[in-house]
Design a protein around this motif. Sequence first.
Motif, PDB file in Angstrom:
ATOM      1  N   LYS A  14      -1.885  -2.004 -13.155  1.00  0.00           N
ATOM      2  CA  LYS A  14      -2.285  -1.228 -14.331  1.00  0.00           C
ATOM      3  C   LYS A  14      -3.708  -1.554 -14.753  1.00  0.00           C
ATOM      4  CE  LYS A  14       2.514  -1.158 -15.961  1.00  0.00           C
ATOM      5  NZ  LYS A  14       3.459  -1.606 -17.023  1.00  0.00           N
ATOM      6  N   ILE A  15      -4.117  -2.789 -14.502  1.00  0.00           N
ATOM      7  CA  ILE A  15      -5.465  -3.211 -14.887  1.00  0.00           C
ATOM      8  C   ILE A  15      -6.511  -2.701 -13.901  1.00  0.00           C
ATOM      9  CG2 ILE A  15      -6.975  -5.218 -15.182  1.00  0.00           C
ATOM     10  CD1 ILE A  15      -4.618  -6.762 -16.233  1.00  0.00           C
ATOM     11  N   PHE A  16      -6.203  -2.807 -12.614  1.00  0.00           N
ATOM     12  CA  PHE A  16      -7.197  -2.483 -11.598  1.00  0.00           C
ATOM     13  C   PHE A  16      -7.006  -1.104 -10.973  1.00  0.00           C
ATOM     14  CE2 PHE A  16      -7.012  -7.146 -11.627  1.00  0.00           C
ATOM     15  CZ  PHE A  16      -8.347  -7.433 -11.854  1.00  0.00           C
ATOM     16  N   GLY A  17      -5.955  -0.394 -11.356  1.00  0.00           N
ATOM     17  CA  GLY A  17      -5.710   0.911 -10.758  1.00  0.00           C
ATOM     18  C   GLY A  17      -5.518   0.810  -9.259  1.00  0.00           C
ATOM     19  N   ALA A  18      -4.772  -0.189  -8.856  1.00  0.00           N
ATOM     20  CA  ALA A  18      -4.655  -0.507  -7.432  1.00  0.00           C
ATOM     21  C   ALA A  18      -3.283  -0.149  -6.878  1.00  0.00           C
ATOM     22  CB  ALA A  18      -4.915  -1.998  -7.212  1.00  0.00           C
ATOM     23  N   TYR A  19      -3.266   0.122  -5.586  1.00  0.00           N
ATOM     24  CA  TYR A  19      -2.015   0.218  -4.864  1.00  0.00           C
ATOM     25  C   TYR A  19      -1.542  -1.190  -4.523  1.00  0.00           C
ATOM     26  CZ  TYR A  19      -2.290   5.267  -4.037  1.00  0.00           C
ATOM     27  OH  TYR A  19      -2.319   6.626  -4.198  1.00  0.00           O
ATOM     28  N   VAL A  20      -0.231  -1.389  -4.556  1.00  0.00           N
ATOM     29  CA  VAL A  20       0.340  -2.669  -4.152  1.00  0.00           C
ATOM     30  C   VAL A  20       1.229  -2.423  -2.940  1.00  0.00           C
ATOM     31  CG1 VAL A  20       1.768  -4.636  -4.805  1.00  0.00           C
ATOM     32  CG2 VAL A  20       0.272  -3.571  -6.497  1.00  0.00           C
ATOM     33  N   LEU A  21       0.903  -3.083  -1.851  1.00  0.00           N
ATOM     34  CA  LEU A  21       1.647  -2.916  -0.614  1.00  0.00           C
ATOM     35  C   LEU A  21       2.286  -4.242  -0.220  1.00  0.00           C
ATOM     36  CD1 LEU A  21      -1.090  -0.942   1.374  1.00  0.00           C
ATOM     37  CD2 LEU A  21       0.777   0.005   0.011  1.00  0.00           C
ATOM     38  N   PHE A  22       3.562  -4.203   0.075  1.00  0.00           N
ATOM     39  CA  PHE A  22       4.276  -5.392   0.551  1.00  0.00           C
ATOM     40  C   PHE A  22       4.652  -5.155   2.009  1.00  0.00           C
ATOM     41  CE2 PHE A  22       4.294  -6.723  -3.680  1.00  0.00           C
ATOM     42  CZ  PHE A  22       4.920  -7.950  -3.828  1.00  0.00           C
ATOM     43  N   ALA A  23       4.124  -5.985   2.880  1.00  0.00           N
ATOM     44  CA  ALA A  23       4.404  -5.848   4.311  1.00  0.00           C
ATOM     45  C   ALA A  23       5.404  -6.917   4.745  1.00  0.00           C
ATOM     46  CB  ALA A  23       3.108  -5.972   5.108  1.00  0.00           C
ATOM     47  N   GLU A  24       6.434  -6.497   5.441  1.00  0.00           N
ATOM     48  CA  GLU A  24       7.463  -7.443   5.878  1.00  0.00           C
ATOM     49  C   GLU A  24       7.052  -8.112   7.185  1.00  0.00           C
ATOM     50  OE1 GLU A  24      12.003  -7.162   5.210  1.00  0.00           O
ATOM     51  OE2 GLU A  24      11.583  -6.043   7.045  1.00  0.00           O
TER      52      GLU A  24
END
Length: 260
Positions: free
Chosen positions: A24-34
């Motif tokens: 919300k602060i950085f307007g970023a996508y968050v990706l979790f890679a397994e």
Amino acid sequence: YAGNEGSIDAFWENSGFVTDYLPKIFGAYVLFAEHRYFGESMPFGNNSYEVPNLKYLTTEQAMADYVVFLKYYKSEVLGCPDCAVIAFGGSYGGMLAGWLRMKFPNVIDGAIAASAPILLFEDVVPHDLFFQIVTWDFGNSTAAPNCANVIRKGFDILQSYINDASGNQYEHLNQVFNICKPLTSNAEITYLNDWLSDGYVSLAMVDYPYSANFLGPLPPNPVNFSCQAFIDMNSDDDSDDIIEALYKSSNVYYNYLNTS
């Protein structure tokens, strides 16, 4: 997120600061890679853990997976091949995040490596450094200043039980720890000793300031919570009292919800 040794779902569910707050602060996508060979990421299906197939289970291969994935996702999905990437992770995942930044600076612009023992290798740091840090954590408890010392005394008492050939110690331990299958040998006291040690190590590893369910349901600041069992106690207190406090303290990890 540089996924580590486990299903990626568990890491997502216990990374709220990154998943809920920072985007919300950085307007970023968050990706979790397994990580390959964990969760659903089995390169050879049910045969993935057969010895010939394990040659592909390396940190180098895992990092290469993440780099290839990031390049594809940024270019083909986001349409932003030059977007900055910050890798993050904890423990082994933190090691991967740090190494990704070091080895692939053209792909990873920065890294947040939490609790990442990137130097914890033989001949680099003292072999018992990890346990020194665990002890430090309990020794700095605000709930009971003598927490680490009393726990150490408790393990000394268990060791004396292991060396006691009389067998008189079994009844007391069976009663205090509510053991379903009663202890009948000193070797089994060794198992109890190791079981307690694993619990304290795990409490230190997940000593978060908020409730979490990563290794099991735990309260905020579980080390402090565990150390409450040793309030006003000293290492020269009665042995029976220390063993009983050891049971109460370890129960924070093994039975916090009182369901077992």
